[in-house]
Design an enzyme around this catalytic site. Structure first.
Site, PDB file in Angstrom:
ATOM      1  CG  HIS A 181      -0.364   0.158   2.497  1.00 31.42           C
ATOM      2  ND1 HIS A 181       0.501   1.160   3.056  1.00 31.42           N
ATOM      3  CD2 HIS A 181      -0.479  -0.873   3.735  1.00 31.42           C
ATOM      4  CE1 HIS A 181       0.719   0.561   4.170  1.00 31.42           C
ATOM      5  NE2 HIS A 181       0.299  -0.398   4.773  1.00 31.42           N
ATOM      6  CB  CYS A 209       1.607  -3.630   4.935  1.00 33.68           C
ATOM      7  SG  CYS A 209      -0.278  -4.184   5.732  1.00 33.68           S
TER       8      CYS A 209
END
Length: 178
Positions: free
Chosen positions: A131, A153
């Site tokens: 992301h 992430c």
């Protein structure tokens, strides 16, 4: 005319990024560059290098500096450990309205990850993504690539997320190496 100027500016930025040290010029331009999109057939993340590579037939199309989980060394074991997983996964879905600027979901946890976590009586966690920056500007991290700040992430700058978003289709394999 303004749109054309903006497109030319975007093209110049993309080309400058691609040719910057550590970057790779794509074999074919992205749609913003008025050419056909060359899709990656593998996403490779090398945690020790803090790099994400988009590959096509084993050759790099692009390379990006990334931020990882706040405890980047070692394989993700359980929910909340702050580690980024290691292994072979798939980009299995995307979210254009994520709380982070665009998000590609990684298929973690797979069966081996679930077994490892179950052996110690814990949840393996989930919702591991590639992301951009937080969508809430108050939570944006100007130091994005200077430290590892995610919960596991793989984070990139928003303009880089735009490129990755276009080049990676759902179903694309992702290999995350130590």
């Amino acid at each position: 005319m303004l749109l054309r100027r903006l497109s030319l500016t975007a093209a110049a930025i993309l080309l400058a990024t691609a040719c910057a040290p550590g970057g790779h010029e794509p074999s074919q331009p992205y749609p913003e560059l008025a050419g056909p999109l060359d899709y990656a057939d593998l996403v490779l993340v090398k945690k020790s290098e803090r790099r994400l590579y988009l590959l096509k037939n084993g050759k790099p199309l692009r390379s990006y500096k990334v931020a990882l989980g706040r405890e980047p060394v070692g394989r993700k074991q359980i929910a909340g450990d702050g580690r980024t997983p290691e292994g072979n996964y798939v980009i299995d879905r995307r979210n254009p309205n994520s709380r982070y600027y665009k998000a590609l979901h990684i298929s973690y946890p797979e069966v081996p990850d679930r077994i490892r976590a179950a052996q110690i009586g814990a949840s393996p966690g989930g919702d591991i993504l590639i992301h951009g920056q937080p969508s809430d500007p108050r939570k944006a991290k100007p130091y994005l690539q200077s430290i590892d700040w995610t919960e596991g992430c793989i984070a990139v700058h928003n303009r880089e997320m735009d490129e990755i978003w276009l080049a990676v289709r759902d179903g694309t394999p992702i290999r995350i190496e130590p």
